[in-house]
Structures are given as C-alpha cells and as structure tokens.
Design an enzyme around this catalytic site. Structure first.
Site, PDB file in Angstrom:
ATOM      1  N   ARG A   1       0.992  -1.318   0.072  1.00  0.00           N
ATOM      2  CA  ARG A   1      -0.014   0.051   0.022  1.00  0.00           C
ATOM      3  C   ARG A   1       0.893   1.235  -0.061  1.00  0.00           C
ATOM      4  NH1 ARG A   1      -5.078  -0.216   2.583  1.00  0.00           N
ATOM      5  NH2 ARG A   1      -4.433  -1.956   3.645  1.00  0.00           N
TER       6      ARG A   1
ATOM      7  N   ARG B   1     -13.308  -1.277  -1.537  1.00  0.00           N
ATOM      8  CA  ARG B   1     -12.854  -0.890  -0.157  1.00  0.00           C
ATOM      9  C   ARG B   1     -13.822  -0.061   0.845  1.00  0.00           C
ATOM     10  NH1 ARG B   1      -8.953   1.507   1.405  1.00  0.00           N
ATOM     11  NH2 ARG B   1      -8.239  -0.057   2.687  1.00  0.00           N
TER      12      ARG B   1
ATOM     13  N   CYS C   1     -26.662  -2.791  -8.022  1.00  0.00           N
ATOM     14  CA  CYS C   1     -27.965  -3.163  -7.179  1.00  0.00           C
ATOM     15  C   CYS C   1     -27.565  -3.759  -5.790  1.00  0.00           C
ATOM     16  CB  CYS C   1     -28.797  -4.234  -7.922  1.00  0.00           C
ATOM     17  SG  CYS C   1     -29.353  -3.334  -9.372  1.00  0.00           S
ATOM     18  N   GLU C   2     -26.915  -3.043  -4.826  1.00  0.00           N
ATOM     19  CA  GLU C   2     -26.909  -3.447  -3.447  1.00  0.00           C
ATOM     20  C   GLU C   2     -26.819  -1.939  -2.770  1.00  0.00           C
ATOM     21  OE1 GLU C   2     -25.376  -6.197  -1.870  1.00  0.00           O
ATOM     22  OE2 GLU C   2     -24.723  -7.542  -3.703  1.00  0.00           O
TER      23      GLU C   2
HETATM   24  N1  LLP Z   1       2.886  -9.198   3.232  1.00  0.00           N
HETATM   25  C1  LLP Z   1       1.681  -9.910   3.457  1.00  0.00           C
HETATM   26  C2  LLP Z   1       2.123 -11.508   3.913  1.00  0.00           C
HETATM   27  C3  LLP Z   1       0.673  -9.562   3.408  1.00  0.00           C
HETATM   28  O1  LLP Z   1      -0.550 -10.366   3.662  1.00  0.00           O
HETATM   29  C4  LLP Z   1       0.293  -8.101   2.938  1.00  0.00           C
HETATM   30  C5  LLP Z   1      -0.967  -7.594   2.808  1.00  0.00           C
HETATM   31  C6  LLP Z   1       1.379  -7.770   2.663  1.00  0.00           C
HETATM   32  C7  LLP Z   1       2.489  -7.976   2.763  1.00  0.00           C
HETATM   33  C8  LLP Z   1       1.151  -6.050   2.384  1.00  0.00           C
HETATM   34  O2  LLP Z   1       0.601  -5.278   3.170  1.00  0.00           O
HETATM   35  P1  LLP Z   1       0.496  -3.712   2.649  1.00  0.00           P
HETATM   36  O3  LLP Z   1       1.977  -3.183   2.712  1.00  0.00           O
HETATM   37  O4  LLP Z   1      -0.020  -3.307   1.527  1.00  0.00           O
HETATM   38  O5  LLP Z   1      -0.253  -3.217   3.946  1.00  0.00           O
HETATM   39  N2  LLP Z   1      -7.492  -5.404   0.927  1.00  0.00           N
HETATM   40  C9  LLP Z   1      -6.963  -4.812   2.035  1.00  0.00           C
HETATM   41  C10 LLP Z   1      -5.702  -5.183   2.359  1.00  0.00           C
HETATM   42  C11 LLP Z   1      -5.130  -6.621   2.592  1.00  0.00           C
HETATM   43  C12 LLP Z   1      -3.904  -6.747   2.850  1.00  0.00           C
HETATM   44  C13 LLP Z   1      -3.421  -8.330   2.721  1.00  0.00           C
HETATM   45  N3  LLP Z   1      -2.147  -8.416   3.023  1.00  0.00           N
HETATM   46  C14 LLP Z   1      -7.360  -3.395   2.028  1.00  0.00           C
HETATM   47  O6  LLP Z   1      -7.782  -2.895   1.059  1.00  0.00           O
HETATM   48  O7  LLP Z   1      -7.236  -2.584   2.912  1.00  0.00           O
END
Ligand code: LLP
Length: 423
Positions: free
Chosen positions: A276, A312, A344-345
């Site tokens: 992210r 999200r 439609c939600e």
């Molecule tokens: N490493 C592992 C093992 C992970 O499971 C994840 C994210 C990351 C790294 C990366 O994390 P980041 O740096 O992006 O925070 N869909 C959700 C976020 C799900 C994150 C899943 N794992 C959202 O939209 O907030």
C-alpha cells in the site's frame, strides 16, 4: 506525497489533465502516476540503505504487469500469494531470486511451479505446509528454502479484516510453537531453513506494533541460534499505512529508525513486503456523475463507478477522499451526500454522508488513494466490464490495461448442447 494536483483550474496527474484521459478512454478508469511510484519505492529503499535488504513489493496491492515491470526495473522483487501472482511476476521480469511466496494455502502445483522458478523462499504458515513443501521438493529433486511465518500475537490496531498477527488469526505459527517447528523443519531432507517472517497487518499508522513484533522475532532468532539453527533472512512483512484522510502514518524512514537498532547487528538480510505505501497514493479512480437524487432523508450523487470497481468502502467502510476534477467546483456550496454506484446493493457506495461541493451530472470526480487494493479487488459483479488502467509519465499517458468488453464478460462460458436441443 503524490502527483495529483490542480493546475490551470483542473486536476492533473503529473502533466496530464485527468479530463483528457477520461475523454479519450471514458470513465470509470484508474490512473497511476509513474513519478509517485518511483518516489515511494526509493523512499522505502533508501530508508533501509544501511542494512542489507530485499524489497519484495506486495503485488496483491497492484499486480498490473506494467507496475511490476516498473518496480522490477527499480530493483524490487515481489511478495506473491498464488500461482497467478508468480506467473505475473515472472512475466513482468521480476527476478525469481527476489520473489517470496506467502499464504496459508499453497497448493502442490503452486509449490512445484515456485520451486521450478527457484524463488528466494517460501513463507510457511503451518506444520502441514512444511511437510507438503518437503514432499514436493523431493519429487522435483530440490531443496526448498523456507522462512516460518511467526504469529507474534501483537495487536496492529487496524481494521480487523486486515489485522493478521494476533492469536485468533489464521496466519502464521504461534511464537511458542516456533522452536519446535523450526527443529522439525531443519530435520527434513528437502527443506533449507533460511528465514523468519512476520507480517502483522495492513494500514498500520504507528511503528510500535512493528517494534513489538520484531522484539519477539529477534528473541526467537537468538534462541534458534543457540539450538544450532542459523537464520539468514529476517522478513518484517509490509503494512505501513498511508494517508487516506487525517491519518499521519510514520514515514519509511521512521520505520527504519525504529527497527534498525534491533536488527543492525544480527548480520541478516532484511526482507520487506510493502504494498500500500508504494502504490496506494500513486493511483486514483476517475468516475463521472450520472444523476442526482434527493431521497427521503439523504441526497445521492449516482456515479458510473461502483463497488465492483473499488470495493474498499463497502467491504471495510474505508474512507477515500473524493475531489472534483474541475477545480472551480471546490468553491460551490457544500452538501452532505452519499456517492453511490449503479450496482444493485445498498452497500454499493464510494462515500457516505460526505460533505462535498455540489456535483452536477456529467462532471468528473477523482476517488483518491485508490492505487492499492483498488483494481486488483475489482470484479464483474452485475456484469460490469472491468475498467481500464492508465500509467502517466510526465506529459504522456499509457493504457496499461484495456477496458473489458462484453465479450470478455462471457469468455470461457459454455452453453451445453442439451440446452440447444429443440423439443
Ligand atoms: N505481506 C503479507 C504477507 C501480506 O499479507 C500483505 C497484505 C502485505 C505484505 C502487504 O501489506 P501492505 O504493505 O499493503 O499493507 N485489501 C485490504 C488489504 C489486505 C492486505 C493483505 N495483506 C485493503 O484494501 O485494505
């Protein structure tokens, strides 16, 4: 920091007016800034310059081939979580020597493909998986490098759906079982134990949970050493948050400053999996207002993007800032509105009870901070084709994914012959 600013009365991505892209490609569409991606990657990379490290971009945040190629060219690897992600990473030119494979449910086929590609290591999540990897490695005559993913039982103080390092979570191996599992793994012929991994959650806005988790992991590394198990890689996962609204997350440098004292004398290579923080604020979703509707108690602005394009808000109640593309609109009288899509939600919204300057039908809105977990989580729900993705570099823009067609929607579907029989 990002490159979406107003110039000449309208929103630009770098030197390209957002309205120009919308006019040529239609809406909705995702737009990413090349310059922002590069800046974010290097902010992370240079923060850790004093410690040997590998950055494995968490491609689940954004897996477009062009974005992966761009990252690879800057020196990034990839954190993958499926055979599909392995395929994309290799296709984009990410070196296998910088790919780490996480996830609680790797299938034998996925393990085999990753072994054949010779990825850096598997981040292993259970005892059963250690055995499964050992077996597959034996069948292809290889030794699999692994790290065990430790669940440090630390509360990352983030949304429960994206919190992964607490006892109740499905992820990782409990710290108090770790030694036993390491000993077992080291005794297997086709396993090479090389690392420890911990990823405690996503969108963390404080360094304390990282430090708390790392302290437990470092203690484990010392214990392992005393038992003759030498670790070469320490993977701290990803999870650094970004500003969606008022959050003031630590910078990569703050994270580096907080953890360096704990790791610098261990003689290990750090592996990091940011997602992210690299791509989140480097992307927007552009949508067009279709209608206004005064409900009984609410005012709705109905736009052409929906929960299938950006889930999200619906899934996590996530906040994404919404900006008018036309700067003049900022000065209009504000109204409290729900920005909703055509799906439609009732849960189909991009913003709820949001005070926004009045929006007229036909006007463009930018949904900010949509570069991470935006397009990758899009679906075809309500038979809506997935939208295009565009990469802006300076004064140019490049379509890096075309808008899907109606034919794309039905690709692979078959009507069995018995349904064609006439009575
Ligand atoms: N490493 C592992 C093992 C992970 O499971 C994840 C994210 C990351 C790294 C990366 O994390 P980041 O740096 O992006 O925070 N869909 C959700 C976020 C799900 C994150 C899943 N794992 C959202 O939209 O907030």
């Amino acid at each position: 920091m990002h490159s979406f600013e107003y110039h000449h009365g309208e929103l630009y991505c770098e030197q390209v007016p957002v309205s120009r892209i919308a006019k040529e490609l239609g809406t909705p569409c995702y737009i990413y800034s090349h310059e922002t991606l590069i800046r974010h990657f290097h902010a992370y990379d240079s923060a850790f310059k004093n410690i040997p490290h590998v950055i494995a971009f968490a491609m689940k945040a954004n897996s477009n081939l062009a974005i992966l190629r761009l990252m690879a060219k800057e020196g990034s690897g990839a954190d993958i979580v499926s055979g599909g992600e392995l395929f994309r990473a290799l296709k984009a030119g990410v070196p296998a020597s910088k790919i780490v494979f996480a996830g609680v449910g790797k299938s034998p086929d996925e393990i085999r493909d990753a072994l054949k590609a010779d990825v850096l290591m598997f981040n292993v999540e259970s005892s059963a998986e250690i055995h499964a990897i050992n077996e597959v490695a034996a069948s292809v005559g290889k030794k699999a490098r692994i790290a065990l993913r430790i669940n440090p039982d630390v509360d990352p103080k983030t949304h429960p759906y994206i919190s992964t390092g607490m006892k109740k979570s499905k992820f990782g191996i409990a710290s108090d079982r770790a030694l036993e599992e390491y000993k077992m793994a080291s005794s297997l012929d086709h396993i090479d134990v090389v690392g420890v991994h911990a990823h405690i959650g996503s969108q963390l806005t404080d360094v304390t949970p990282f430090v708390d988790s790392l302290k437990k992991v470092v203690a484990l590394i010392h214990t392992l050493k005393s038992q003759g198990i030498t670790i070469r890689y320490l993977n701290i996962g990803g999870g650094l948050g970004i500003t969606y609204s008022e959050e003031k997350p630590p910078l990569p440098q703050d994270l580096a400053d907080a953890i360096s004292p704990l790791v610098k004398d261990l003689g290990l290579t750090l592996v990091m999996e940011p997602g992210r923080v690299i791509v989140g604020n480097a992307g927007i979703l552009v949508t067009k207002a279709l209608y206004e509707k005064a409900g009984e108690t609410k005012h709705f602005v109905i736009v052409d993007a929906a929960m299938n394009d950006l889930i999200r808000p619906s899934l996590y109640g996530a906040y994404h800032e919404i900006r008018p593309v036309n700067e003049e609109a900022i000065h209009r009288t504000r109204q409290t509105v729900d920005i909703v899509g055509p799906v439609c939600e009732s849960g189909d919204f991009l913003a709820k009870d949001r005070s926004l300057p009045g929006t007229k039908p036909g006007e463009l809105l930018a949904v900010m901070s949509a570069g991470a977990y935006g397009f990758v989580m899009a679906s075809n729900y309500n038979s809506r084709p997935r939208v295009p993705e565009v990469l802006v570099k300076g004064g140019e823009f490049h379509v890096i994914r075309e808008r899907e067609t109606y034919d794309d929607l039905v690709r692979g579907e078959r009507i069995p012959s018995f349904l064609n029989e006439t009575e």
